[in-house]
Design a protein around this motif. Structure first.
Motif, short mmCIF file in Angstrom:
data_model
loop_
_atom_site.label_atom_id
_atom_site.label_comp_id
_atom_site.label_asym_id
_atom_site.label_seq_id
_atom_site.Cartn_x
_atom_site.Cartn_y
_atom_site.Cartn_z
N GLU A 439 34.29 63.71 36.80
CA GLU A 439 35.08 62.48 36.77
C GLU A 439 36.57 62.77 36.56
N LYS A 440 36.86 63.75 35.70
CA LYS A 440 38.26 64.15 35.50
C LYS A 440 38.85 64.72 36.79
N LYS A 443 39.49 61.87 39.17
CA LYS A 443 40.65 61.11 38.72
C LYS A 443 41.96 61.82 39.08
N ASN A 444 41.93 63.16 39.07
CA ASN A 444 43.12 63.94 39.39
C ASN A 444 43.26 64.24 40.88
#
Length: 467
Positions: A439-440, A443-444
């Motif tokens: 998820e990180k 998101k990036n």
């Protein structure tokens, strides 16, 4: 350099000693010159006092410099004659401080402002720079622009040089060495020169040594009030201030770019570098890598601007505007590394060695870049340990480097950590940690992570339904 002094038809008290002092100065007999300037000063002769103060500041004819006595002498000239050169030298002495002269920014502001109001061009440049940088305390771009525009639009471009801007003191440079003249031109185009620092460097180098002669020439050049002395720097600062304006209009951006180009053409290496960046990025101009390279090379040739080496190497690395040439890129990067450290340079060098399959050298430069906080390089090190490029395979070390890169918000590292937790780091699969990293990564901006996020969420929903 020689000063041709034209004595008035009706000489003032002290003028004869002033003339004798200048005559001895032209012969580099500073002890006798100092004696005559001091005698001229006893008559309260304006330029006898000024020369006497300058000799005290430079230490000419003395065993050591005497900035404190020079300061008192300049104050006397300033009060008696409102001499703008004296005002300026007092201001710079207070601005920087010197032996037995404590730094006093408030007093510096007062004296330099007076010199600027009296028309001393370097004082105007100093006021512009100080207001724009906040050197006098509070930043005030509007006031800074006011003074810088006065310098840029000043039309006093005498082809003949006059000391102190006074036509009684004509400077003859015909016998000056070309190397000295070139040095003066290069240094004065690069920045606003401090006459106080220059005086100290001249004395430390010995006024009669090759370096001392150059410092001497630079000092006297700052005493001419010619526009060119600080023009290039003022154009650079003003152009930069215009470009940094958040609400900059198209017309103002064109004006800023024109100023930066003029600064570069007048010999300022940093302006050339800035223009190169604008062309490389297409900021305010059409993107043109060839034009960018031309400005970078000009910056390098002017005074070996270190950052220009990095920029030239980068274009050879990417092949933008030139034929891609890794060997030339490495050559420029290696020269750059003699003067500075930059993580992007180390990263590009590491990539070149990786492409050439020299994994040990590649690992070395990725390590240098990662130590300076370069996220992509830390990710590469993690991959090297995972695959065994140039080092022995190590899941633990690979994981450690990926964690460092992930902490720096590298989406590839976050995705890789997600995979490692998903596949079973150290034999143990952890879908919760895997989902967090995927998820990180998403998101990036790492699009492939979307599939894994959906997969893990789907699997979790099935587990929640006990299917």
């Amino acid at each position: 350099m020689e000063v041709r002094y034209t004595m008035k038809d009706f000489p003032e008290p002290g003028d004869k000693d002033l003339a004798n002092g200048i005559s001895y100065m032209n012969k580099s007999d500073f002890k006798n010159a100092l004696k005559h300037f001091e005698k001229s000063a006893t008559y309260n002769n304006e330029y006898g006092l000024l020369f006497f103060g300058i000799f005290l500041l430079l230490g000419f004819g003395l065993s050591k410099r005497d900035p404190a006595k020079a300061l008192d002498t300049f104050k006397k000239v300033a009060h008696l004659f409102s001499n703008r050169v004296a005002h300026y030298l007092i201001g710079i002495l207070y601005y920087e401080g010197d032996k037995d002269v404590p730094q006093n920014i408030q007093s510096a502001y007062h004296w330099i402002l007076n010199a600027a109001k009296l028309g001393w061009i370097d004082a105007m440049s100093q006021m512009g720079f100080a207001y724009c940088s906040g050197a006098f305390g509070k930043e005030d771009k509007k006031k800074g622009v006011h003074w810088l525009e006065k310098v840029v639009h000043n039309d006093s471009r005498d082809t003949v040089l006059y000391l102190f801007g006074n036509k009684e003191f004509q400077i003859d440079m015909t016998h000056q060495d070309d190397i000295v003249l070139s040095s003066v031109k290069g240094v004065t185009a690069a920045s606003i020169i401090s006459p106080v620092q220059c005086a100290a460097q001249c004395f430390a180098a010995n006024p009669f040594s090759s370096n001392g002669i150059i410092y001497r020439a630079i000092f006297w050049d700052t005493m001419t009030n010619r526009q060119n002395t600080s023009l290039a720097t003022s154009q650079l600062i003003l152009g930069t201030v215009y470009m940094e304006d958040d609400g900059i209009s198209t017309d103002k951006k064109k004006k800023a770019i024109a100023l930066l180009k003029k600064s570069g053409e007048n010999g300022n290496a940093k302006a050339c570098l800035t223009i190169g960046h604008l062309y490389e990025m297409g900021n305010g101009v059409d993107q043109d890598y060839s034009e960018a390279m031309a400005w970078y090379l000009k910056s390098k040739d002017i005074e070996g601007e270190v950052d220009a080496l990095q920029s030239i190497g980068r274009l050879y690395f990417t092949g933008h505007g030139v034929k891609q040439d890794f060997m030339l890129a490495l050559s420029y990067f290696n020269t750059y590394n003699l003067h500075a450290e930059d993580r992007e340079v180390y990263y590009m060098m590491a990539e070149i060695y990786k492409i050439g399959k020299d994994y040990k050298q590649s690992f070395l430069f990725f390590s240098k870049a990662a130590d300076l906080g370069h996220a992509a390089s830390a990710t590469r090190l993690g991959l090297f340990y995972r695959i065994g490029f140039g080092v022995e395979k190590s899941e633990t070390k690979s994981f450690a480097w990926m964690q460092k890169a992930a902490a720096l918000n590298c989406p590839m590292a976050q995705f890789t950590l997600g995979q490692m937790h998903y596949d079973g780091y150290k034999g143990k699969s952890d879908h919760v940690k895997a989902l967090d990293y995927f998820e990180k990564s998403l998101k990036n901006g790492f699009a492939p992570a979307a599939f894994m996020v959906e997969q893990l969420k789907f699997q979790k929903s099935l587990r929640d339904l006990h299917i």
